[in-house]
Design an enzyme around this catalytic site. Structure first.
Site, PDB file in Angstrom:
ATOM      1  N   LYS A  61       0.874  -1.177   0.000  1.00  0.00           N
ATOM      2  CA  LYS A  61       0.000   0.000   0.000  1.00  0.00           C
ATOM      3  C   LYS A  61       0.912   1.228   0.000  1.00  0.00           C
ATOM      4  O   LYS A  61       1.412   1.642   1.019  1.00  0.00           O
ATOM      5  CB  LYS A  61      -0.880  -0.014   1.264  1.00  0.00           C
ATOM      6  CG  LYS A  61      -2.246   0.649   1.103  1.00  0.00           C
ATOM      7  CD  LYS A  61      -2.184   2.133   0.787  1.00  0.00           C
ATOM      8  CE  LYS A  61      -1.960   2.976   2.022  1.00  0.00           C
ATOM      9  NZ  LYS A  61      -1.709   4.411   1.683  1.00  0.00           N
ATOM     10  N   CYS A  92      13.294  10.262   8.424  1.00  0.00           N
ATOM     11  CA  CYS A  92      13.024   9.829   9.805  1.00  0.00           C
ATOM     12  C   CYS A  92      14.263   9.917  10.672  1.00  0.00           C
ATOM     13  O   CYS A  92      14.173  10.154  11.870  1.00  0.00           O
ATOM     14  CB  CYS A  92      12.460   8.418   9.805  1.00  0.00           C
ATOM     15  SG  CYS A  92      13.369   7.296   8.750  1.00  0.00           S
TER      16      CYS A  92
HETATM   17  P1  NAI Z   1       1.454   8.372   8.046  1.00  0.00           P
HETATM   18  O1  NAI Z   1       2.307   7.538   8.920  1.00  0.00           O
HETATM   19  O2  NAI Z   1       0.083   8.654   8.552  1.00  0.00           O
HETATM   20  O3  NAI Z   1       1.340   7.663   6.614  1.00  0.00           O
HETATM   21  C1  NAI Z   1       2.253   6.700   6.157  1.00  0.00           C
HETATM   22  C2  NAI Z   1       1.509   5.566   5.465  1.00  0.00           C
HETATM   23  O4  NAI Z   1       0.574   4.979   6.363  1.00  0.00           O
HETATM   24  C3  NAI Z   1       0.681   6.007   4.254  1.00  0.00           C
HETATM   25  O5  NAI Z   1       0.743   4.980   3.287  1.00  0.00           O
HETATM   26  C4  NAI Z   1      -0.717   6.123   4.815  1.00  0.00           C
HETATM   27  O6  NAI Z   1      -1.711   5.972   3.859  1.00  0.00           O
HETATM   28  C5  NAI Z   1      -0.733   4.992   5.803  1.00  0.00           C
HETATM   29  N1  NAI Z   1      -1.685   5.134   6.914  1.00  0.00           N
HETATM   30  C6  NAI Z   1      -2.061   6.259   7.549  1.00  0.00           C
HETATM   31  N2  NAI Z   1      -2.949   5.986   8.525  1.00  0.00           N
HETATM   32  C7  NAI Z   1      -3.152   4.649   8.498  1.00  0.00           C
HETATM   33  C8  NAI Z   1      -3.972   3.756   9.260  1.00  0.00           C
HETATM   34  N3  NAI Z   1      -4.765   4.187  10.235  1.00  0.00           N
HETATM   35  N4  NAI Z   1      -3.935   2.438   8.970  1.00  0.00           N
HETATM   36  C9  NAI Z   1      -3.132   1.974   7.988  1.00  0.00           C
HETATM   37  N5  NAI Z   1      -2.345   2.771   7.234  1.00  0.00           N
HETATM   38  C10 NAI Z   1      -2.350   4.095   7.485  1.00  0.00           C
HETATM   39  O7  NAI Z   1       2.220   9.712   7.748  1.00  0.00           O
HETATM   40  P2  NAI Z   1       1.645  11.087   7.119  1.00  0.00           P
HETATM   41  O8  NAI Z   1       0.282  11.338   7.715  1.00  0.00           O
HETATM   42  O9  NAI Z   1       1.772  11.025   5.661  1.00  0.00           O
HETATM   43  O10 NAI Z   1       2.685  12.160   7.669  1.00  0.00           O
HETATM   44  C11 NAI Z   1       2.534  12.727   8.967  1.00  0.00           C
HETATM   45  C12 NAI Z   1       3.847  12.760   9.700  1.00  0.00           C
HETATM   46  O11 NAI Z   1       4.338  11.443   9.881  1.00  0.00           O
HETATM   47  C13 NAI Z   1       4.990  13.480   9.031  1.00  0.00           C
HETATM   48  O12 NAI Z   1       4.961  14.852   9.234  1.00  0.00           O
HETATM   49  C14 NAI Z   1       6.178  12.857   9.714  1.00  0.00           C
HETATM   50  O13 NAI Z   1       6.435  13.458  10.954  1.00  0.00           O
HETATM   51  C15 NAI Z   1       5.748  11.443   9.946  1.00  0.00           C
HETATM   52  N6  NAI Z   1       6.287  10.542   8.920  1.00  0.00           N
HETATM   53  C16 NAI Z   1       7.355   9.769   9.239  1.00  0.00           C
HETATM   54  C17 NAI Z   1       7.935   8.957   8.295  1.00  0.00           C
HETATM   55  C18 NAI Z   1       9.098   8.108   8.612  1.00  0.00           C
HETATM   56  O14 NAI Z   1       9.780   7.665   7.707  1.00  0.00           O
HETATM   57  N7  NAI Z   1       9.370   7.829   9.858  1.00  0.00           N
HETATM   58  C19 NAI Z   1       7.449   8.926   6.914  1.00  0.00           C
HETATM   59  C20 NAI Z   1       6.276   9.738   6.683  1.00  0.00           C
HETATM   60  C21 NAI Z   1       5.752  10.522   7.660  1.00  0.00           C
END
Ligand code: NAI
Ligand code: MG
Length: 498
Positions: A190, A300
């Site tokens: 996904k 990250c």
């Molecule tokens: P997110 O963690 O919510 O999204 C990442 C993935 O998870 C996407 O594919 C999204 O569709 C999916 N997702 C979101 N909610 C879900 C759920 N309830 N169940 C299953 N899958 C789900 O990150 P988002 O909202 O894009 O970004 C928000 C913040 O997250 C960023 O500002 C950053 O701080 C952090 N982030 C951290 C990352 C890392 O590599 N550690 C990468 C992306 C975001």
């Protein structure tokens, strides 16, 4: 002119085709018929309409993956054949490397120099590294008791759901697919809703090189109440691998409890980047730049807390600010661009709100702090931003901003910085700059984080494990450690007693 013009775009024909879901070897529309848009962060223009997967599509994909796992040729083919397919996929990506780099830059915004010379080579190396593992998985024999012959089998877990973020879209897909496939699992990927394009192009190559149908399924869509959530909840999924936000990680752990599926998590960070008084200042300045501005700070393991020894603080800051102010900001397709746009409007809003929070908390902006105007005003740009006089307790030092915003924290003693470095809920990475080998090793051992860089930053290799302590997640990706994430161990007892 170094900007890639539209007529030179290698990914043009791919962009013009409908973007469907890959389920059981076929490209299909979402059952609901719904689509969503993915945009170019440099211009806010729509790049493509993408099928929006929902519950019915996840059900179909899980069924296809299960069938391929239990009954398909994937299960019975030799590990050498499995390896060969993964090698062929790596070769196919390499043959289209420029097209992939352009597509990644268009969808994510990152500078083309980075997608072409950092992301894509690492994607290819990751697949090749794990192709090698396919033929090297082994069990063991255990001489526990003379009355028994005992051996272990290392088996695939089964049907795996993989949810990835938007910051390194294709690379995160490679980190997930490489080991899962090498170990013989089938999977549902996904991709992030902001950046689905390179995963879909990868899906085409997966079909072309001859992976059996249903081994890799790709369902685009959103997270909550959408493809992501349905995948995590699904009773037919044996494992979820997730990279993304800490709060989403928490939601996933709870939602996975129905069938107690295995979960591995790679979450956020707030890495301490520590510069001691005896460090090579110029090298450390470059390291600090790479630590916070690489990929627009959307990393990250970004070195978002820069700890500077007071005795070198002013000299360091003069050099750092000079470099940060002179970064060439622009659209990712311009080869001269050093810092591109953020991935989305939401991320810009989040970053700008943290910049306001930092000012309210009493930190001082010494560089950036605003969005650029002129030609860049329509894109999702934020100027490289540096806060001075930050206290480690401030929110800008504790919460993941995920943008080009650096918090600089001065310190006086090793003891003080050692304590402050660990005062964070995260533990993904950290770095130390010093010429003193004893201090370097002491800090490396003291910092509670999964990766420590000494006199370098952002060094990566598919053979080297990566993952978090504390709230940065659990499990280790890359290296042989990823094999643990994607296999089960079975012990077999054979009675030898007369
Ligand atoms: P997110 O963690 O919510 O999204 C990442 C993935 O998870 C996407 O594919 C999204 O569709 C999916 N997702 C979101 N909610 C879900 C759920 N309830 N169940 C299953 N899958 C789900 O990150 P988002 O909202 O894009 O970004 C928000 C913040 O997250 C960023 O500002 C950053 O701080 C952090 N982030 C951290 C990352 C890392 O590599 N550690 C990468 C992306 C975001
Ligand atoms: Mg989210």
């Amino acid at each position: 002119m170094a900007v890639v013009q539209e007529k030179e775009l290698l990914c043009k024909s791919f962009l013009s085709q409908p973007k469907k879901l890959l389920i059981g070897g076929n490209w299909v529309d979402a059952e609901s018929g719904k689509t969503f848009e993915t945009r170019n962060p440099a211009t806010d223009e729509v790049l493509a309409k993408i099928a929006e997967g929902g519950k019915a599509d996840i059900d179909k994909a899980v069924q296809a993956a299960r069938k391929a796992y239990e009954h398909g040729p994937w299960r019975t083919m030799s590990t050498a054949q499995r390896a060969r397919l993964i090698y062929k996929l790596a070769d196919a990506i390499e043959a289209h490397i420029d097209e992939f780099a352009q597509l990644e830059t268009l969808d994510n915004g990152k500078p083309i120099k980075e997608s072409r010379y950092v992301d894509l080579p690492q994607v290819i190396e990751t697949f090749r590294y794990y192709a090698g593992w396919a033929t090297k998985l082994e069990g063991e024999t255990i001489n526990a008791n003379a009355n028994f012959f005992n051996y272990t089998l290392r088996e695939p877990i089964g049907v795996v759901g993989q949810i990835i973020p938007w910051n390194f879209p294709l690379l995160m897909a490679a980190w997930k697919l490489g080991p899962a496939l090498a170990c013989g699992n089938t999977l549902i990927l996904k991709p992030a809703e902001q950046t689905p394009l390179t995963a879909l192009r990868l899906g085409e190559l997966i079909c072309e090189v001859g992976f059996p149908e249903g081994v890799v399924n790709i369902v685009t869509g959103f997270g909550p109440d959408s493809a992501g959530e349905f995948l995590v909840n699904h009773m037919g999924v044996d494992k979820i691998a997730f990279t993304g936000e800490e709060n989403t990680g928490r939601t996933i752990v709870k939602a996975s409890a129905g069938n107690l599926k295995r979960v591995s998590l790679e979450l956020g960070g707030k890495a301490p980047n520590i510069v001691l008084a005896d460090a090579d200042i110029d090298a450390a300045v470059k390291g600090a730049m790479l630590g916070i501005f690489f990929n627009q700070g959307q990393v990250c393991c970004a070195g978002s807390r820069l700890f500077l020894d007071k005795s070198i603080h002013d000299e360091f800051m003069t050099k750092l600010i000079d470099r940060a102010k002179n970064m060439r900001q622009g659209p990712g397709l311009d080869e001269k661009t050093q810092i591109g746009p953020q991935v989305s409007k939401e991320q810009v809003e989040r970053i700008m709100s943290y910049i306001a929070i930092g000012q309210k908390e009493g930190a001082k902006i010494v560089c950036g702090g605003e969005q650029p105007g002129g030609d860049l005003a329509k894109g999702y740009f934020v100027k490289p931003t540096i806060f001075e006089g930050v206290n480690n307790d401030m929110r800008i030092a504790q919460e993941e901003i995920f943008g080009p915003v650096l918090s600089v924290i001065p310190f006086k003693t090793m003891e003080e910085v050692a304590e402050q470095a660990n005062k964070t809920t995260f533990g993904l990475s950290g770095a130390v700059w010093t010429k003193d080998i004893k201090k370097a090793h002491k800090l490396a051992s003291h910092i509670k984080a999964g990766t420590i860089w000494v006199n370098c930053f952002n060094a990566f290799d598919p053979a080297v494990p990566f993952g978090g302590y504390k709230m940065s997640g659990y499990g280790r990706e890359l290296g042989k450690h990823s094999i643990e994430l994607y296999t089960n161990i079975k012990s077999v007892w054979v009675n030898l007693a007369e």
